[in-house]
Design an enzyme around this catalytic site. Sequence first.
Site, PDB file in Angstrom:
ATOM      1  N   ARG A   1      61.107  18.259  43.809  1.00 57.29           N
ATOM      2  CA  ARG A   1      61.788  18.045  42.537  1.00 57.29           C
ATOM      3  C   ARG A   1      61.432  16.678  41.972  1.00 57.29           C
ATOM      4  NH1 ARG A   1      67.789  20.762  43.582  1.00 57.29           N
ATOM      5  NH2 ARG A   1      67.171  22.829  42.825  1.00 57.29           N
ATOM      6  N   HIS A   2      61.705  16.526  40.697  1.00 57.34           N
ATOM      7  CA  HIS A   2      61.501  15.254  40.016  1.00 57.34           C
ATOM      8  C   HIS A   2      62.207  14.137  40.791  1.00 57.34           C
ATOM      9  CE1 HIS A   2      62.546  12.288  36.740  1.00 57.34           C
ATOM     10  NE2 HIS A   2      61.256  12.456  36.524  1.00 57.34           N
ATOM     11  N   GLY A   3      61.513  12.988  40.909  1.00 55.06           N
ATOM     12  CA  GLY A   3      62.040  11.885  41.711  1.00 55.06           C
ATOM     13  C   GLY A   3      63.413  11.413  41.251  1.00 55.06           C
TER      14      GLY A   3
ATOM     15  N   LEU B   1      65.529  13.533  39.656  1.00 57.74           N
ATOM     16  CA  LEU B   1      66.333  14.761  39.467  1.00 57.74           C
ATOM     17  C   LEU B   1      66.780  14.894  38.012  1.00 57.74           C
ATOM     18  CD1 LEU B   1      68.507  14.619  42.733  1.00 57.74           C
ATOM     19  CD2 LEU B   1      66.431  15.957  42.319  1.00 57.74           C
TER      20      LEU B   1
END
Lengths: 385, 385
Positions: A227-229, A231
């Site tokens: 996931r995107h660092g 979130l």
Amino acid sequence: MSAGPLAGVTVLDLTQIYNGPYATFLMAMAGAEVIKIEPPGGEQLRRRHGDGGATLPFAMLNSGKRCVVLDLKAEEDRAALLRMAAGADVLVENYRPGVMDRLGLSRDVLRGVNPRLICASGSGYGGSGPYRDYPAMDLVVQAMSGVMSITGEAGGPPLKAGPALCDFFAGIHLYGAIVTALFERERGGPARAVEVAMLEAVYPSLTSNLALLADKGSAFPGRTGNRHGGLSVCPYNVYPAADGHVAIICNHDGHWRAAARYFGHAELIDDPRFLRMTDRVANMDLLDGMVASWTAALPKEEIFQGLAAAGVPCAPVRELAEVVADRHLHERRALLDIEHPQFGAMTVPTSALCFEGIERGLRWPSRPLGADQALVQRPGGEESP
Amino acid sequence: MSAGPLAGVTVLDLTQIYNGPYATFLMAMAGAEVIKIEPPGGEQLRRRHGDGGATLPFAMLNSGKRCVVLDLKAEEDRAALLRMAAGADVLVENYRPGVMDRLGLSRDVLRGVNPRLICASGSGYGGSGPYRDYPAMDLVVQAMSGVMSITGEAGGPPLKAGPALCDFFAGIHLYGAIVTALFERERGGPARAVEVAMLEAVYPSLTSNLALLADKGSAFPGRTGNRHGGLSVCPYNVYPAADGHVAIICNHDGHWRAAARYFGHAELIDDPRFLRMTDRVANMDLLDGMVASWTAALPKEEIFQGLAAAGVPCAPVRELAEVVADRHLHERRALLDIEHPQFGAMTVPTSALCFEGIERGLRWPSRPLGADQALVQRPGGEESP
């Protein structure tokens, strides 16, 4: 034949393994005369056959270089190196700090024979500071730099990144530093010594995560799997495909709408749960699960082509065997299939630096130990056998 | 004040986000006059406040640059750009391939106003080849390049590496390509256009794994968690400490013997199960478990200091907060604590390229949008307000 932007530049290359050799590989590919100087028996990478797989790393990083042997612990061979240094432009090494001095090859000694020589050093932590003397290898610098702290599943242990990114970040930065010094010298400036530390070269690649840490403090999520660092983007993940996985990023509402349409779920575009980025982020588990159910039914290449055509950043998660055979990389001559005179059929990279008007190629494949020994200048102008 | 090896070089910087801006950041740090040209409203990274954390990335990558605004879709501003190009050395952009042409700013147009201008392009897949037009971002190129296929636990799903390594590998390679072209031009060569593709820039960092694939074929292990990529070195892993984790590598028998002694288990040195590397590899689960039981009792810093003193490559797995505050990086001026005039207190990096005789510093912190608008040349020699 020495066409290329660095044609006419002579480099004495004392480097080993990955960091230094990658810097001098790029120099060789750009047309420099790189003379790789190995200890008796060859540099460590050439000797690492027991592990399996050492042949290809050596071949990948040493195309286009000349190969000679010198025993720098022997007076006669040190003298030979200094004679060669008198006519060289650059000397590169990636020994641990202090080794060159102990060999009697300090910068002062080297400049004594050639004030125009650019001395370049690569190391784990640099030639100064409290960590100077710590042993460093890629895995260790991944730990020290925080790379591991942000790689891995949420709630799981820290993980190494698969690539040797600390070694290679250092190597390409070292290339940049050397060529910068060459430029300054060419303009009439001094022959400035340069150095690059692995720890410092990898730091900028942590930019996103450092920013989130600064912003969120103790709420910084650390590891977030795929996931995107922070979130804060959704969909942003690696999703299962029928035959592997795909990475998909919907950086803004337009990407999301295009993706929903592509997967046949245009009805979700107006769904208040997914309308804006903040809505999608609030429903991340739900939406990731829905996207996964859509992707799982399709082959990864089909999803890739479909979403790319819709302008959504996407890619199949490729196995290395697919990457080595990649038609794009071969068509651009970033990769070449060669018949190596020592090692047989293999796929090797050319330089990632593309110069207009110069076709990428290897110049020549990596050469056997001592193959160019005649380049060693012996006393009285005679060259070695 | 413009000391530095690239002093006197003028760079027109149309880049955005990470890839291009990192290349021009290094140029600015080396003394070049970098004029960052942003669209109205600012480049994407400046505008990404909603995500949180966008302030610091912008500040990290834009120190030492001048900032002007031009709307390249407007005829008047395009004309202003061309006037500036007439006096510049380098123009860098990392738009998707084709955008510069569509803006009416092809290489031919740019060279029409300045045949000595070096045009530099960064992109995901490069300006040619079948993937040219695919949307690319770091996560996507991690999938395409095989980085994900070798990151993660054995038997687990592919994982992204935490750092934005594709973006930053591309950026530093782009720096290298540009300076190489500057060197060639300085020597009387042509002003060669250069380009770097993210996919090609990350490929060399896969060297070890590519070699193992070539060597082992279908037996290639792929993901190995924190173990050696070829499962042929032991101890080589991340082990639990009392207060976190440590990375330890025993690359040869001497490392292993020193580690066993350090942990108080010299009796294992002659144990036939661990005598040679092949023995230790054959008993990897057992030995990793034993090492983990030793490390788990000690603080990570104590293990680090003890093993490093014994010459064994080792490091604590550090959290990003520890890295940002690292005394070594601060003492070397790789990191600086600053009071940013817009954003307040923050820690920012200087260049990883160290040049002898030049103290590392920022020149100045990143500047507000349009702060240097006076540098835009308007018709008749007058400069804009």
